[in-house]
Design an enzyme around this catalytic site. Sequence first.
Site, PDB file in Angstrom:
ATOM      1  N   LYS A 283       9.393 -23.984  47.865  1.00  0.00           N
ATOM      2  CA  LYS A 283       8.150 -23.661  48.578  1.00  0.00           C
ATOM      3  C   LYS A 283       7.882 -24.783  49.600  1.00  0.00           C
ATOM      4  O   LYS A 283       8.014 -25.960  49.273  1.00  0.00           O
ATOM      5  CB  LYS A 283       6.998 -23.569  47.575  1.00  0.00           C
ATOM      6  CG  LYS A 283       5.722 -23.016  48.134  1.00  0.00           C
ATOM      7  CD  LYS A 283       4.645 -22.850  47.063  1.00  0.00           C
ATOM      8  CE  LYS A 283       4.654 -21.507  46.445  1.00  0.00           C
ATOM      9  NZ  LYS A 283       3.440 -21.193  45.675  1.00  0.00           N
ATOM     10  N   GLU A 369      -3.801 -12.644  33.222  1.00  0.00           N
ATOM     11  CA  GLU A 369      -5.243 -12.561  32.979  1.00  0.00           C
ATOM     12  C   GLU A 369      -5.561 -11.793  31.697  1.00  0.00           C
ATOM     13  O   GLU A 369      -6.472 -12.161  30.953  1.00  0.00           O
ATOM     14  CB  GLU A 369      -5.932 -11.877  34.161  1.00  0.00           C
ATOM     15  CG  GLU A 369      -6.052 -12.751  35.419  1.00  0.00           C
ATOM     16  CD  GLU A 369      -4.801 -12.769  36.263  1.00  0.00           C
ATOM     17  OE1 GLU A 369      -3.826 -12.084  35.912  1.00  0.00           O
ATOM     18  OE2 GLU A 369      -4.771 -13.505  37.270  1.00  0.00           O
ATOM     19  N   ARG A 397      -8.379  -6.814  36.363  1.00  0.00           N
ATOM     20  CA  ARG A 397      -7.130  -6.526  35.614  1.00  0.00           C
ATOM     21  C   ARG A 397      -7.346  -6.637  34.101  1.00  0.00           C
ATOM     22  O   ARG A 397      -6.612  -6.075  33.319  1.00  0.00           O
ATOM     23  CB  ARG A 397      -6.069  -7.509  36.091  1.00  0.00           C
ATOM     24  CG  ARG A 397      -4.750  -7.372  35.425  1.00  0.00           C
ATOM     25  CD  ARG A 397      -3.664  -8.076  36.163  1.00  0.00           C
ATOM     26  NE  ARG A 397      -3.150  -7.282  37.286  1.00  0.00           N
ATOM     27  CZ  ARG A 397      -2.039  -7.598  37.964  1.00  0.00           C
ATOM     28  NH1 ARG A 397      -1.395  -8.691  37.648  1.00  0.00           N
ATOM     29  NH2 ARG A 397      -1.611  -6.855  38.960  1.00  0.00           N
TER      30      ARG A 397
HETATM   31  C1  LIG Z   1      -3.229 -10.947  39.275  1.00  0.00           C
HETATM   32  C2  LIG Z   1      -3.202 -12.171  40.159  1.00  0.00           C
HETATM   33  N1  LIG Z   1      -3.632 -13.348  39.656  1.00  0.00           N
HETATM   34  C3  LIG Z   1      -3.643 -14.462  40.420  1.00  0.00           C
HETATM   35  C4  LIG Z   1      -3.247 -14.406  41.731  1.00  0.00           C
HETATM   36  C5  LIG Z   1      -3.350 -15.618  42.620  1.00  0.00           C
HETATM   37  N2  LIG Z   1      -2.028 -16.011  43.100  1.00  0.00           N
HETATM   38  C6  LIG Z   1      -1.633 -15.748  44.311  1.00  0.00           C
HETATM   39  S1  LIG Z   1      -0.099 -16.291  44.619  1.00  0.00           S
HETATM   40  C7  LIG Z   1       0.004 -16.983  43.073  1.00  0.00           C
HETATM   41  C8  LIG Z   1       1.210 -17.728  42.655  1.00  0.00           C
HETATM   42  C9  LIG Z   1       2.416 -16.840  42.814  1.00  0.00           C
HETATM   43  O1  LIG Z   1       3.562 -17.557  42.378  1.00  0.00           O
HETATM   44  P1  LIG Z   1       4.980 -16.912  42.655  1.00  0.00           P
HETATM   45  O2  LIG Z   1       4.979 -15.492  42.199  1.00  0.00           O
HETATM   46  O3  LIG Z   1       5.959 -17.806  42.048  1.00  0.00           O
HETATM   47  O4  LIG Z   1       5.098 -16.855  44.237  1.00  0.00           O
HETATM   48  P2  LIG Z   1       5.294 -18.121  45.232  1.00  0.00           P
HETATM   49  O5  LIG Z   1       3.909 -18.412  45.771  1.00  0.00           O
HETATM   50  O6  LIG Z   1       5.861 -19.240  44.452  1.00  0.00           O
HETATM   51  O7  LIG Z   1       6.235 -17.614  46.278  1.00  0.00           O
HETATM   52  C10 LIG Z   1      -1.125 -16.718  42.352  1.00  0.00           C
HETATM   53  C11 LIG Z   1      -1.368 -17.163  40.956  1.00  0.00           C
HETATM   54  C12 LIG Z   1      -2.816 -13.152  42.226  1.00  0.00           C
HETATM   55  N3  LIG Z   1      -2.457 -13.000  43.519  1.00  0.00           N
HETATM   56  N4  LIG Z   1      -2.799 -12.069  41.427  1.00  0.00           N
HETATM   57 MG   LIG Z   2       6.996 -19.390  42.749  1.00  0.00          MG
END
Ligand SMILES: Cc1ncc(C[n+]2csc(CCOP(=O)(O)OP(=O)(O)O)c2C)c(N)n1
Ligand SMILES: [Mg+2]
Length: 647
Positions: A283, A369, A397
């Site tokens: 990232k 969640e 959710r």
């Molecule tokens: C149900 C839900 N909970 C929390 C979030 C907030 N959120 C947005 S991106 C993220 C992290 C995502 O991590 P990853 O899937 O590894 O993607 P990356 O950002 O590392 O590419 C979170 C927790 C969300 N979008 N949806």
């Molecule tokens: Mg990630």
Amino acid sequence: MTLLERIRGPRDLDDLSTEELAELAAEIRAYLVQNVAKTGGHLGPNLGVVEMTIAIHRVFHSPTDAVVFDTGHQSYVHKLLTGRQDFSTLRQQGGLAGYPQRSESEHDIVESSHASSSLSWADGISKAFEMTGQSDRHVVAVVGDGALTGGMTWEALNNISDDNTRKLVIIVNDNGRSYAPTIGGMARFLSSVRTQRTYRDLQISSARAFERLGAPARAFYRGVRGGMHGFLSRFTDNEALYSNLDIKYVGPVDGHDEHAMEAALRQAKQYGAPVIVHAITEKGRGYEPALRDVADQFHAVGQIDPETGESLETSSKPSWTSVFADSLVALAEENERLVGITAAMLRPTGLHRMAERFPSRVFDVGIAEQHAVTSAAGLAFGGLHPVVAIYATFMNRAFDQVLMDVALHKAGVTFVLDRAGVTGPDGPSHHGVWDLSVLQVVPGIRIAAPRDSVRLTEELAEAVKVDDGPTVLRFPKGSVGVEYDAVHRLDDGVDVLVESERKDVLLVAVGPMAGIALEVAERLESHGIGATVVDPRWVVPVPRSVVELAGEYRIVVSLEDGVRVGGIGTRIRQDLREAGVDTAVTELGLPDEFLDHATRGEILEAAGLTPQHIARDVTAMVLGSKLPHARGAGVDVPTDTRPQPRV
Ligand SMILES: Cc1ncc(C[n+]2csc(CCOP(=O)(O)OP(=O)(O)O)c2C)c(N)n1
Ligand SMILES: [Mg+2]
Ligand SMILES: CC(=O)[C@@H](O)[C@H](O)COP(=O)(O)O
């Protein structure tokens, strides 16, 4: 003309040489840094998928092949390669969405930013392709390591692994982070795969990978077949338990080596069956300020200096989140039963401060969640008082868990909903506008909406004392506003903020809408209309004194930063009628529509939720004319015949 400018659609990628592809990747990174620095957005995640996205669009032919992004915040490169290269209006009203949006492009499929849904989408799309004679079309799902911690991905994998005839490629975008490093058994396994060998020299064929990776890889993907049990069985190596693999594995692959990514994707594509391609990425790749950012590697930034990464946004006021964070730590000092739970958003929800002070009393459960809520019910059963900090939109959710695990069992759990109400740039799936309507039907629930930082601290303290059912605190994104002191507090905790001798209009303000309500009252008074403003503080159940006061006024106007349908205003109307109070009620709130990305102010303006709009409408109503139907406003024209106020 730059290479990037030559790319008007994915097919323009096909003839680029290896050198040109590397040059294109560099141009895209520079474009992202320069442009997202101006508008704000998900800079880190998109810098991490440049080569991957190029490879996807060279190997697969979108939109014939369906490309699905989980969460969707990492789709900027996809947008650049599919004909959208003006990011100057990113996440602004009428501008480019920060997530895929079907109205922008035929290449965009999933618009929701709620994580962990991509594999279910992919399962459905690939089934439909197969059933409708389109089995030559491939489905590609890009899912992050964080999103993999969400339960839906396991539900989907369990189904996908049951049918190995579908052309489905799952790209695990493994950068080891959600915001912070991704937690849990899954992350530990992925990390072990990542670190077990310098993945650059690892073969990318599934057969060879198993030999080199041995039991963990086999167990992990057999875990897909048998759910969590199979995953955990990797330690017991009980091979007999599982039949053949149903999902092939290709990788781990260097996700920043465009050639290797292409090779892995071409190999996966030729299987013509469900395949996981495990890509190792970083990232913030290629941008030092992001890589140095230990908090979240520039997961989401505001406006920054592109050279230094320094934020260009300053605020003299603390954020709602930081007020919550400090208030909770103070309470936790006094009450050792308090524990915190986050769903992979420790810092965004402010729980990091409690984690720093009491590391053993804060749990990050991953993007889970539903698990967070039911685990909280368990913690409460065990004698603790959990505080579940979660963005309002993501609370949707876990509604069933609040209802059936927390409320049914009268568990003392406090939910702190940040980003409640209209948030703005993140668009329709991020506005926290449904919590008041959805949660108020939960038997025994108590919902507070602090109007300012003082009430946030006060109402949080009140909430964590309740141990016989769920309590909820909800507050908006951003900095706290003005503090509004009450002229007096009624015996059931309702604050009277301004009181008029003339009992024309009773304004019931939910949370920070108190500011707007006070401005409306001022305008009404200038029209000779008497207006009183009250803040219930605890809005569900509706305090008795609100019902009693309403009977003294000609009109009650409720004002909430949530959908009007089934909101607090509806509840007030219902409670008045049940109490035999026939005062006219007007519920002001957001329309039950998906609200596109824009600033919070622009969205409230469009919904008619400004002091000017409201004062005009209420004046018209009081003067007896039919209200012009303001968007988002339900109108109950008064039948009251008391003498007209002076105009
Ligand atoms: C149900 C839900 N909970 C929390 C979030 C907030 N959120 C947005 S991106 C993220 C992290 C995502 O991590 P990853 O899937 O590894 O993607 P990356 O950002 O590392 O590419 C979170 C927790 C969300 N979008 N949806
Ligand atoms: Mg990630
Ligand atoms: C994609 C996602 O869900 C989060 O990154 C979200 O964009 C963060 O919102 P805030 O910027 O309000 O914390």
